[in-house]
Design a protein around this motif. Structure first.
Motif, PDB file in Angstrom:
ATOM      1  N   TYR A   1       0.839  -1.209   0.000  1.00 22.32           N
ATOM      2  CA  TYR A   1       0.000   0.000   0.000  1.00 22.32           C
ATOM      3  C   TYR A   1       0.875   1.261   0.000  1.00 22.32           C
ATOM      4  O   TYR A   1       0.676   2.188  -0.794  1.00 22.32           O
ATOM      5  N   LEU A   2       1.870   1.266   0.892  1.00 31.79           N
ATOM      6  CA  LEU A   2       2.737   2.443   1.003  1.00 31.79           C
ATOM      7  C   LEU A   2       3.710   2.549  -0.167  1.00 31.79           C
ATOM      8  O   LEU A   2       4.025   3.651  -0.627  1.00 31.79           O
ATOM      9  N   SER A   3       4.180   1.414  -0.663  1.00 28.66           N
ATOM     10  CA  SER A   3       5.144   1.432  -1.764  1.00 28.66           C
ATOM     11  C   SER A   3       4.542   2.017  -3.030  1.00 28.66           C
ATOM     12  O   SER A   3       5.267   2.594  -3.865  1.00 28.66           O
ATOM     13  N   ALA A   4       3.231   1.854  -3.189  1.00 31.75           N
ATOM     14  CA  ALA A   4       2.577   2.397  -4.383  1.00 31.75           C
ATOM     15  C   ALA A   4       2.610   3.919  -4.400  1.00 31.75           C
ATOM     16  O   ALA A   4       2.533   4.536  -5.468  1.00 31.75           O
ATOM     17  N   LEU A   5       2.739   4.525  -3.220  1.00 29.45           N
ATOM     18  CA  LEU A   5       2.835   5.986  -3.120  1.00 29.45           C
ATOM     19  C   LEU A   5       4.298   6.383  -3.298  1.00 29.45           C
ATOM     20  O   LEU A   5       5.019   6.650  -2.347  1.00 29.45           O
ATOM     21  N   ASP A   6       4.747   6.408  -4.558  1.00 29.08           N
ATOM     22  CA  ASP A   6       6.177   6.599  -4.836  1.00 29.08           C
ATOM     23  C   ASP A   6       6.550   8.021  -5.208  1.00 29.08           C
ATOM     24  O   ASP A   6       7.674   8.288  -5.622  1.00 29.08           O
ATOM     25  N   GLY A   7       5.616   8.961  -5.064  1.00 30.05           N
ATOM     26  CA  GLY A   7       5.922  10.359  -5.354  1.00 30.05           C
ATOM     27  C   GLY A   7       5.703  10.759  -6.796  1.00 30.05           C
ATOM     28  O   GLY A   7       5.864  11.933  -7.143  1.00 30.05           O
ATOM     29  N   SER A   8       5.338   9.807  -7.653  1.00 23.63           N
ATOM     30  CA  SER A   8       5.128  10.118  -9.074  1.00 23.63           C
ATOM     31  C   SER A   8       3.713  10.640  -9.304  1.00 23.63           C
ATOM     32  O   SER A   8       2.797  10.336  -8.531  1.00 23.63           O
ATOM     33  N   PRO A   9       3.491  11.412 -10.385  1.00 20.99           N
ATOM     34  CA  PRO A   9       2.152  11.946 -10.660  1.00 20.99           C
ATOM     35  C   PRO A   9       1.107  10.867 -10.884  1.00 20.99           C
ATOM     36  O   PRO A   9      -0.080  11.077 -10.618  1.00 20.99           O
ATOM     37  N   SER A  10       1.524   9.682 -11.349  1.00 22.28           N
ATOM     38  CA  SER A  10       0.568   8.614 -11.655  1.00 22.28           C
ATOM     39  C   SER A  10       0.444   7.600 -10.515  1.00 22.28           C
ATOM     40  O   SER A  10      -0.074   6.506 -10.714  1.00 22.28           O
ATOM     41  N   ALA A  11       0.901   7.951  -9.323  1.00 23.43           N
ATOM     42  CA  ALA A  11       0.927   6.999  -8.204  1.00 23.43           C
ATOM     43  C   ALA A  11      -0.460   6.489  -7.850  1.00 23.43           C
ATOM     44  O   ALA A  11      -0.611   5.329  -7.449  1.00 23.43           O
ATOM     45  N   PHE A  12      -1.498   7.325  -8.011  1.00 24.24           N
ATOM     46  CA  PHE A  12      -2.828   6.896  -7.590  1.00 24.24           C
ATOM     47  C   PHE A  12      -3.318   5.682  -8.378  1.00 24.24           C
ATOM     48  O   PHE A  12      -4.040   4.840  -7.846  1.00 24.24           O
ATOM     49  N   GLU A  13      -2.923   5.591  -9.641  1.00 21.45           N
ATOM     50  CA  GLU A  13      -3.335   4.449 -10.465  1.00 21.45           C
ATOM     51  C   GLU A  13      -2.824   3.136  -9.873  1.00 21.45           C
ATOM     52  O   GLU A  13      -3.514   2.117  -9.910  1.00 21.45           O
ATOM     53  N   ARG A  14      -1.607   3.145  -9.343  1.00 22.23           N
ATOM     54  CA  ARG A  14      -1.043   1.943  -8.726  1.00 22.23           C
ATOM     55  C   ARG A  14      -1.517   1.770  -7.284  1.00 22.23           C
ATOM     56  O   ARG A  14      -1.599   0.653  -6.766  1.00 22.23           O
ATOM     57  N   PHE A  15      -1.820   2.889  -6.653  1.00 26.70           N
ATOM     58  CA  PHE A  15      -2.226   2.874  -5.253  1.00 26.70           C
ATOM     59  C   PHE A  15      -3.672   2.411  -5.078  1.00 26.70           C
ATOM     60  O   PHE A  15      -3.994   1.674  -4.135  1.00 26.70           O
ATOM     61  N   GLU A  16      -4.549   2.772  -5.978  1.00 27.53           N
ATOM     62  CA  GLU A  16      -5.986   2.526  -5.813  1.00 27.53           C
ATOM     63  C   GLU A  16      -6.339   1.062  -5.560  1.00 27.53           C
ATOM     64  O   GLU A  16      -7.166   0.773  -4.682  1.00 27.53           O
ATOM     65  N   PRO A  17      -5.732   0.081  -6.267  1.00 26.47           N
ATOM     66  CA  PRO A  17      -6.106  -1.316  -6.004  1.00 26.47           C
ATOM     67  C   PRO A  17      -5.798  -1.794  -4.588  1.00 26.47           C
ATOM     68  O   PRO A  17      -6.363  -2.798  -4.129  1.00 26.47           O
ATOM     69  N   HIS A  18      -4.893  -1.104  -3.900  1.00 28.76           N
ATOM     70  CA  HIS A  18      -4.500  -1.532  -2.555  1.00 28.76           C
ATOM     71  C   HIS A  18      -5.415  -0.976  -1.460  1.00 28.76           C
ATOM     72  O   HIS A  18      -5.377  -1.455  -0.323  1.00 28.76           O
ATOM     73  N   ILE A  19      -6.214   0.032  -1.796  1.00 23.98           N
ATOM     74  CA  ILE A  19      -6.971   0.751  -0.762  1.00 23.98           C
ATOM     75  C   ILE A  19      -7.873  -0.167   0.045  1.00 23.98           C
ATOM     76  O   ILE A  19      -7.789  -0.248   1.275  1.00 23.98           O
ATOM     77  N   ASP A  20      -8.763  -0.874  -0.641  1.00 25.91           N
ATOM     78  CA  ASP A  20      -9.732  -1.700   0.076  1.00 25.91           C
ATOM     79  C   ASP A  20      -9.132  -2.991   0.624  1.00 25.91           C
ATOM     80  O   ASP A  20      -9.806  -3.734   1.348  1.00 25.91           O
ATOM     81  N   ARG A  21      -7.885  -3.278   0.280  1.00 22.98           N
ATOM     82  CA  ARG A  21      -7.199  -4.408   0.902  1.00 22.98           C
ATOM     83  C   ARG A  21      -6.635  -4.033   2.261  1.00 22.98           C
ATOM     84  O   ARG A  21      -6.306  -4.903   3.067  1.00 22.98           O
ATOM     85  N   VAL A  22      -6.519  -2.729   2.511  1.00 23.20           N
ATOM     86  CA  VAL A  22      -5.885  -2.250   3.741  1.00 23.20           C
ATOM     87  C   VAL A  22      -6.855  -1.474   4.631  1.00 23.20           C
ATOM     88  O   VAL A  22      -6.883  -1.670   5.849  1.00 23.20           O
ATOM     89  N   LEU A  23      -7.661  -0.596   4.036  1.00 23.59           N
ATOM     90  CA  LEU A  23      -8.543   0.268   4.816  1.00 23.59           C
ATOM     91  C   LEU A  23      -9.963  -0.269   4.857  1.00 23.59           C
ATOM     92  O   LEU A  23     -10.531  -0.649   3.828  1.00 23.59           O
ATOM     93  N   ALA A  24     -10.557  -0.270   6.047  1.00 25.59           N
ATOM     94  CA  ALA A  24     -11.971  -0.609   6.186  1.00 25.59           C
ATOM     95  C   ALA A  24     -12.808   0.607   5.810  1.00 25.59           C
ATOM     96  O   ALA A  24     -12.377   1.749   5.980  1.00 25.59           O
ATOM     97  N   ARG A  25     -14.005   0.372   5.305  1.00 30.66           N
ATOM     98  CA  ARG A  25     -14.864   1.489   4.895  1.00 30.66           C
ATOM     99  C   ARG A  25     -15.291   2.355   6.085  1.00 30.66           C
ATOM    100  O   ARG A  25     -15.649   3.518   5.904  1.00 30.66           O
ATOM    101  N   ASP A  26     -15.249   1.789   7.293  1.00 29.16           N
ATOM    102  CA  ASP A  26     -15.647   2.567   8.466  1.00 29.16           C
ATOM    103  C   ASP A  26     -14.440   3.077   9.258  1.00 29.16           C
ATOM    104  O   ASP A  26     -14.565   3.434  10.430  1.00 29.16           O
ATOM    105  N   ILE A  27     -13.282   3.135   8.613  1.00 30.08           N
ATOM    106  CA  ILE A  27     -12.070   3.595   9.295  1.00 30.08           C
ATOM    107  C   ILE A  27     -12.247   4.999   9.861  1.00 30.08           C
ATOM    108  O   ILE A  27     -12.904   5.856   9.245  1.00 30.08           O
ATOM    109  N   VAL A  28     -11.676   5.216  11.043  1.00 31.19           N
ATOM    110  CA  VAL A  28     -11.657   6.543  11.655  1.00 31.19           C
ATOM    111  C   VAL A  28     -10.204   6.891  11.957  1.00 31.19           C
ATOM    112  O   VAL A  28      -9.507   6.147  12.646  1.00 31.19           O
TER     113      VAL A  28
END
Length: 461
Positions: free
Chosen positions: A295-322
């Protein structure tokens, strides 16, 4: 056998209170006891039927009292293996509820060459499991003598190379990719199919669970180092130093009980339980740690990082996260994603995971993440991540990083303006962000709050 004297001092006040309070659902407990004794039928493979029932019925803090001696759980498991492998039969003659949270059983034990040995026993419960068995007063000596005869039953004995084989197995876990694949054949050879591993307060791991644990240990390239090994009267004792996720957890002494050449029981030695539990908890979080790394590695500082980061979101964060800052301010799932997508990533920020620690509760992590923001050398913050049963983060506490993110400005550079100047829908919701932000589109500053958008001509900065 290892016997412990002073039985009256063994059962603590806490356990006694728990025993007295365990009065619910006695019919279910009695049915479990009947099923357990029915499995001890003298058949050649009866141990395979007995052990799955035993681990569900008997508490890891079990004590069996006879005369002035007390038999703990691990020795009881050894007795059952001897009893079963010698073709003995345990016939449940009678069982009744005492209406005080306990029940009484009358059992006729048939040992080799004997016609039967009837004893009357009282059974106490904790956490809906049997935690204490005592012989009725007139049966104490007879019960103790029967247990001694079971202890003296023959077995194939302890093979001279069991310690060496264990060392070979442990040495496979050297951090290499093929560690578990190399170790698995040895595991199958030295551990009994009905293995019982005790950890935590009441937790028991069977053979399948142990192999899953070993596989997870290997998958994250953890390392096990054998520091000491020795044979004991009933098995073996070892000292192992484990390196988990790069952290030296220290040396932990453990011991195993061996019957018919196989390890049938495994646990930390008395006083070493916390170290063993820390190991089990750490490895249990291995997959969560790896998903966090991805999840963190996908955030590499590049402009297109979100494209690689997005698939990891729901594998790590719960929808009810606070996400809490410790001062009462919070941020939810949608705002976290919007912050990362529309401010953190466009500003070229990137995180570096410096350390990971599994906390004592076994379900949370303390991580140190160095966030590299524009014009800064790094901003290391400590965060606590609380996981749910779904292996996703439901709560995050990080006051310093919360404040750091609040200082981030909306992205205003024309270089990647085309990619991030639009008002993108929130991940998986089809709605726009709920957090107030400023976007630049065609020289126009747009303020977005909730699903409404207001705009007006502004100078682009």
């Amino acid at each position: 056998m290892v016997y412990i004297t002073s039985k009256n001092n063994l059962i603590s006040a806490t356990i006694e209170a728990s025993i007295k309070s365990s009065t619910n659902d006695m019919p279910k407990k009695i049915d479990q006891i009947k099923e357990y004794y029915a499995a001890i039928d003298g058949s050649t493979d009866q141990i395979n039927s007995i052990m799955p029932l035993l681990v569900k019925l008997f508490h890891p803090q079990l004590v069996i009292e006879s005369n002035t001696n007390t038999i703990p759980y691990e020795d009881f498991v050894g007795l059952i293996h001897k009893f079963a492998r010698n073709g003995c039969v345990a016939e449940l003659v009678d069982i009744h509820d005492n209406d005080d949270g306990s029940c009484t059983v009358i059992v006729n034990n048939h040992l080799p060459g004997e016609n039967g040995d009837v004893t009357k026993q009282r059974v106490f419960f904790k956490d809906d499991m049997i935690v204490r068995i005592t012989a009725e007063e007139t049966y104490e000596r007879k019960f103790g003598a029967m247990l001694d005869r079971v202890s003296g039953l023959s077995t194939d004995g302890l093979p001279t190379d069991i310690v060496d084989m264990y060392a070979r197995m442990l040495n496979c876990f050297d951090g290499s990719d093929a560690a578990f694949e190399t170790a698995e054949p040895i595991i199958d050879e030295i551990f009994d199919a009905n293995l019982v591993v005790v950890h935590g307060d009441n937790s028991i791991m069977d053979m399948a669970g142990f192999k899953s644990f070993a596989s997870a240990f290997s998958r994250n390239h953890n390392i096990a180092k054998l520091e000491k090994s020795e044979r004991t009267e009933n098995g073996l004792r070892i000292v192992v130093r484990n390196i988990v996720d790069g952290v030296d957890q220290g040396a932990v002494e453990q011991e195993g009980l061996v019957e018919n050449g196989k390890i049938v029981y495994w646990a930390a030695t008395p006083g070493e339980e916390s170290g063993f539990d820390r190991l089990v908890n750490s490895v249990g979080m291995t997959d969560n740690i790896q998903r966090l790394r991805d999840y963190l590695s996908a955030l590499d500082g590049s402009p297109s990082a979100f494209e690689r980061f997005e698939p990891h979101i729901d594998r790590v964060l719960a929808r009810d996260i606070v996400w809490e800052d410790g001062d009462g301010s919070t941020m939810g799932y949608d705002d976290i994603i919007a912050l990362l997508r529309d401010q953190y990533i466009p500003n070229g920020c990137y995180p570096v995971l410096e350390s990971v620690k599994v906390n004592d509760d076994g379900s949370s992590l303390t991580v140190r993440i160095n966030n590299h923001l524009p014009g800064e050398d790094g901003d290391a913050t400590e965060q606590i991540l609380y996981y749910g049963d779904d292996d996703r983060i439901h709560r995050l506490i990080s006051a310093p990083f919360f404040k750091t993110c609040e200082a981030l400005h909306p992205y205003q550079s024309a270089v990647v303006h085309a990619s991030y100047s639009q008002l993108l829908p929130l991940h998986g919701t089809g709605q726009v962000s709920v957090a107030p932000r400023l976007f630049i589109r065609g020289g126009v500053a747009m303020a977005c709050t909730g699903s409404s958008v207001s705009s007006g001509p502004q100078d682009q900065h």
